[in-house]
Design an enzyme around this catalytic site. Structure first.
Site, PDB file in Angstrom:
ATOM      1  N   CYS A   1     -37.767 -17.018  47.952  1.00 55.82           N
ATOM      2  CA  CYS A   1     -38.963 -16.241  48.324  1.00 55.82           C
ATOM      3  C   CYS A   1     -40.127 -17.133  48.753  1.00 55.82           C
ATOM      4  O   CYS A   1     -41.099 -16.643  49.337  1.00 55.82           O
ATOM      5  CB  CYS A   1     -39.380 -15.342  47.174  1.00 55.82           C
ATOM      6  SG  CYS A   1     -38.110 -14.109  46.820  1.00 55.82           S
TER       7      CYS A   1
ATOM      8  N   HIS B   1     -46.475 -12.957  48.482  1.00 58.65           N
ATOM      9  CA  HIS B   1     -45.068 -12.576  48.563  1.00 58.65           C
ATOM     10  C   HIS B   1     -44.928 -11.188  47.941  1.00 58.65           C
ATOM     11  O   HIS B   1     -45.567 -10.880  46.942  1.00 58.65           O
ATOM     12  CB  HIS B   1     -44.219 -13.599  47.815  1.00 58.65           C
ATOM     13  CG  HIS B   1     -42.803 -13.167  47.652  1.00 58.65           C
ATOM     14  ND1 HIS B   1     -42.026 -12.799  48.712  1.00 58.65           N
ATOM     15  CD2 HIS B   1     -42.034 -13.016  46.537  1.00 58.65           C
ATOM     16  CE1 HIS B   1     -40.826 -12.450  48.276  1.00 58.65           C
ATOM     17  NE2 HIS B   1     -40.805 -12.574  46.960  1.00 58.65           N
TER      18      HIS B   1
ATOM     19  N   ASN C   1     -38.615  -6.307  48.913  1.00 59.48           N
ATOM     20  CA  ASN C   1     -38.696  -7.772  48.938  1.00 59.48           C
ATOM     21  C   ASN C   1     -37.714  -8.314  49.984  1.00 59.48           C
ATOM     22  O   ASN C   1     -36.507  -8.309  49.758  1.00 59.48           O
ATOM     23  CB  ASN C   1     -38.375  -8.298  47.533  1.00 59.48           C
ATOM     24  CG  ASN C   1     -38.445  -9.814  47.446  1.00 59.48           C
ATOM     25  OD1 ASN C   1     -38.612 -10.498  48.457  1.00 59.48           O
ATOM     26  ND2 ASN C   1     -38.312 -10.336  46.240  1.00 59.48           N
TER      27      ASN C   1
HETATM   28  N1  COA Z   1     -33.943   2.258  37.357  1.00 58.71           N
HETATM   29  C1  COA Z   1     -34.123   2.645  36.091  1.00 58.71           C
HETATM   30  N2  COA Z   1     -34.147   1.794  35.056  1.00 58.71           N
HETATM   31  C2  COA Z   1     -33.981   0.490  35.336  1.00 58.71           C
HETATM   32  C3  COA Z   1     -33.790   0.017  36.647  1.00 58.71           C
HETATM   33  C4  COA Z   1     -33.765   0.968  37.675  1.00 58.71           C
HETATM   34  N3  COA Z   1     -33.605   0.611  38.966  1.00 58.71           N
HETATM   35  N4  COA Z   1     -33.666  -1.327  36.595  1.00 58.71           N
HETATM   36  C5  COA Z   1     -33.768  -1.686  35.323  1.00 58.71           C
HETATM   37  N5  COA Z   1     -33.962  -0.590  34.541  1.00 58.71           N
HETATM   38  C6  COA Z   1     -34.114  -0.515  33.102  1.00 58.71           C
HETATM   39  C7  COA Z   1     -33.578  -1.712  32.390  1.00 58.71           C
HETATM   40  O1  COA Z   1     -32.190  -1.581  32.186  1.00 58.71           O
HETATM   41  C8  COA Z   1     -34.345  -1.674  31.094  1.00 58.71           C
HETATM   42  O2  COA Z   1     -33.727  -0.791  30.239  1.00 58.71           O
HETATM   43  P1  COA Z   1     -33.590  -1.141  28.675  1.00 58.71           P
HETATM   44  O3  COA Z   1     -34.984  -1.333  28.181  1.00 58.71           O
HETATM   45  O4  COA Z   1     -32.890   0.049  28.153  1.00 58.71           O
HETATM   46  O5  COA Z   1     -32.780  -2.400  28.644  1.00 58.71           O
HETATM   47  C9  COA Z   1     -35.697  -1.100  31.488  1.00 58.71           C
HETATM   48  O6  COA Z   1     -35.499  -0.488  32.780  1.00 58.71           O
HETATM   49  C10 COA Z   1     -36.787  -2.133  31.597  1.00 58.71           C
HETATM   50  O7  COA Z   1     -36.271  -3.263  32.278  1.00 58.71           O
HETATM   51  P2  COA Z   1     -37.141  -4.511  32.572  1.00 58.71           P
HETATM   52  O8  COA Z   1     -36.334  -5.499  33.322  1.00 58.71           O
HETATM   53  O9  COA Z   1     -37.864  -4.971  31.356  1.00 58.71           O
HETATM   54  O10 COA Z   1     -38.228  -3.832  33.514  1.00 58.71           O
HETATM   55  P3  COA Z   1     -39.482  -4.490  34.125  1.00 58.71           P
HETATM   56  O11 COA Z   1     -40.674  -3.675  33.827  1.00 58.71           O
HETATM   57  O12 COA Z   1     -39.543  -5.959  33.851  1.00 58.71           O
HETATM   58  O13 COA Z   1     -39.193  -4.314  35.680  1.00 58.71           O
HETATM   59  C11 COA Z   1     -38.351  -5.638  37.506  1.00 58.71           C
HETATM   60  C12 COA Z   1     -38.031  -4.864  36.241  1.00 58.71           C
HETATM   61  C13 COA Z   1     -37.105  -6.269  38.059  1.00 58.71           C
HETATM   62  C14 COA Z   1     -38.952  -4.669  38.496  1.00 58.71           C
HETATM   63  C15 COA Z   1     -39.383  -6.708  37.152  1.00 58.71           C
HETATM   64  O14 COA Z   1     -38.950  -7.417  36.034  1.00 58.71           O
HETATM   65  C16 COA Z   1     -39.638  -7.673  38.248  1.00 58.71           C
HETATM   66  O15 COA Z   1     -40.215  -7.323  39.259  1.00 58.71           O
HETATM   67  N6  COA Z   1     -39.261  -8.936  38.048  1.00 58.71           N
HETATM   68  C17 COA Z   1     -39.564 -10.001  38.961  1.00 58.71           C
HETATM   69  C18 COA Z   1     -38.943  -9.824  40.291  1.00 58.71           C
HETATM   70  C19 COA Z   1     -39.329 -10.995  41.114  1.00 58.71           C
HETATM   71  O16 COA Z   1     -40.488 -11.299  41.253  1.00 58.71           O
HETATM   72  N7  COA Z   1     -38.396 -11.717  41.615  1.00 58.71           N
HETATM   73  C20 COA Z   1     -38.738 -13.015  42.100  1.00 58.71           C
HETATM   74  C21 COA Z   1     -39.124 -13.081  43.421  1.00 58.71           C
HETATM   75  S1  COA Z   1     -37.730 -12.941  44.398  1.00 58.71           S
END
Ligand code: COA
Length: 333
Positions: A116, A257, A287
């Protein structure tokens, strides 16, 4: 060629996104997820996928338009850099494919993989070639066909990404007050286990087993990457502002980003810039990895929202980890 005090500036730019739009409802129908979850946790409403294209085919229309807009002979391009982690092939490079498609005769080029942060790392590289006089006109493309490496059965990753590309031309500025002023870039391989593709490289070549185990897809520990991104992106951005004596009111646009709306918000807050000065199109494209920043720049430029002399802060965080921030002043009138 005079090299002293040469400053590199973006003299043209354009972008390309596939026509096919995939809304959150597309995933709702297939996976245990909801439009509400995706929008509130990420800021994404829809994204584009090009299931039958290589990344060079996303970059090509953007590159052609950027060259046409600049009104130069394409033969004046002497270096092509393609920032991508989804090259058409492991080799030859996407830069070679693009050079051939464009029909540019006397140039060289290479791919740069920084996930990224690919666009910012390539921008800093291109800037140095221009400043040193080693290159006169660099065609820099940033883009990814993320749909090639997504597991469409994994709700935690496939909803986050999209396909798209941007292209810029970088050359020496006549005005010393215009161009790229500073870059603050970092890598930390301690992040290698939190966002990666397990197989397909030399450490784990493709095999029937790696395919069966779905090891050719993006794997992410979202929560860990999220925490690192919030701190990393805001830190390097604050440092760039500090060392260039920039206050929030001096900055016309923050160009972050586009990985998660909440990471973007945290960076803006740390800079003290209001949300109306932050470029955001994650809602429409998700993204696109190395494509996000040139996509934003190109859309905002098309809309007439960037003025000559505007101070821009570009910031990114991605797999590796890789992250960074670039300060530039806009030079297209
Ligand atoms: N729909 C519904 N639930 C989902 C889901 C989806 N698409 N994806 C994950 N979940 C669930 C998970 O399984 C988890 O369930 P659990 O608590 O029962 O285990 C719950 O939602 C919370 O997951 P979590 O990963 O803690 O959510 P979050 O608030 O951190 O959001 C992301 C997840 C991926 C959106 C977030 O972590 C993120 O944006 N991370 C960074 C991404 C990034 O910047 N990448 C780098 C640049 S490329």
């Amino acid at each position: 060629m005079k090299t002293e005090n040469r400053r590199a500036y973006i003299s043209s730019l354009a972008h390309y996104v596939p026509e096919e739009v995939y809304s959150n409802q597309f995933f709702e129908k297939r996976l245990d997820t909801s439009d509400e979850w995706i929008r509130t946790r990420t800021g994404i409403s829809e994204r584009r996928f090009a299931f039958n294209k290589g990344t060079s085919e996303l970059m090509l229309p953007a590159a052609e338009k950027a060259i046409a807009r600049r009104g130069i002979d394409k033969q004046d391009i002497d270096l092509i850099i393609c920032a991508t982690i989804t090259p058409d092939h492991v080799f030859p490079s996407t830069a070679c494919l693009l050079q051939n498609k464009l029909g540019i005769k006397h140039c060289w080029g290479f791919d740069l993989a920084a996930a990224c942060s690919g666009f910012l790392f390539a921008l800093e590289t291109a800037r140095r070639f221009i400043e040193s006089g080693a290159a006169q006109r660099v065609l820099l493309c940033g883009g990814d066909r993320m749909s090639a490496i997504l597991d469409f059965e994994d709700r935690s990753t496939c909803v986050l990404f999209g396909d798209g590309a941007g292209a810029i031309i970088l050359e020496a500025s006549d005005d010393p007050e215009i161009g790229v002023f500073d870059a603050n870039l970092r890598i930390d391989g301690a992040g290698k286990d939190f966002l990666y593709m397990p197989a397909g490289g030399s450490a784990k070549p493709p095999s029937a087993e790696t395919v069966a185990n779905k090891e050719h897809y993006v794997v992410q520990d979202g929560r860990t990457v999220f925490r690192a991104a919030v701190v990393g992106m805001a830190d390097v951005t604050a440092e760039v502002m500090e060392r260039n004596n920039l206050r929030a009111e001096d900055v016309a646009w923050l160009v972050p980003h586009q990985a998660n709306m909440r990471i973007i918000g945290a960076t803006a807050e740390r800079m003290g810039v209001s949300s109306d000065k932050v470029m955001v199109n994650i809602d429409r494209y998700g993204n696109t990895t190395a494509g996000t920043i040139p996509l934003c720049l190109s859309e905002w430029y098309d809309a007439g929202k960037i003025q000559y002399g505007d101070r821009l802060i570009l910031s990114s965080f991605g797999a590796g980890y890789t992250w960074g921030s670039v300060y530039l002043r806009w030079g297209i009138k």
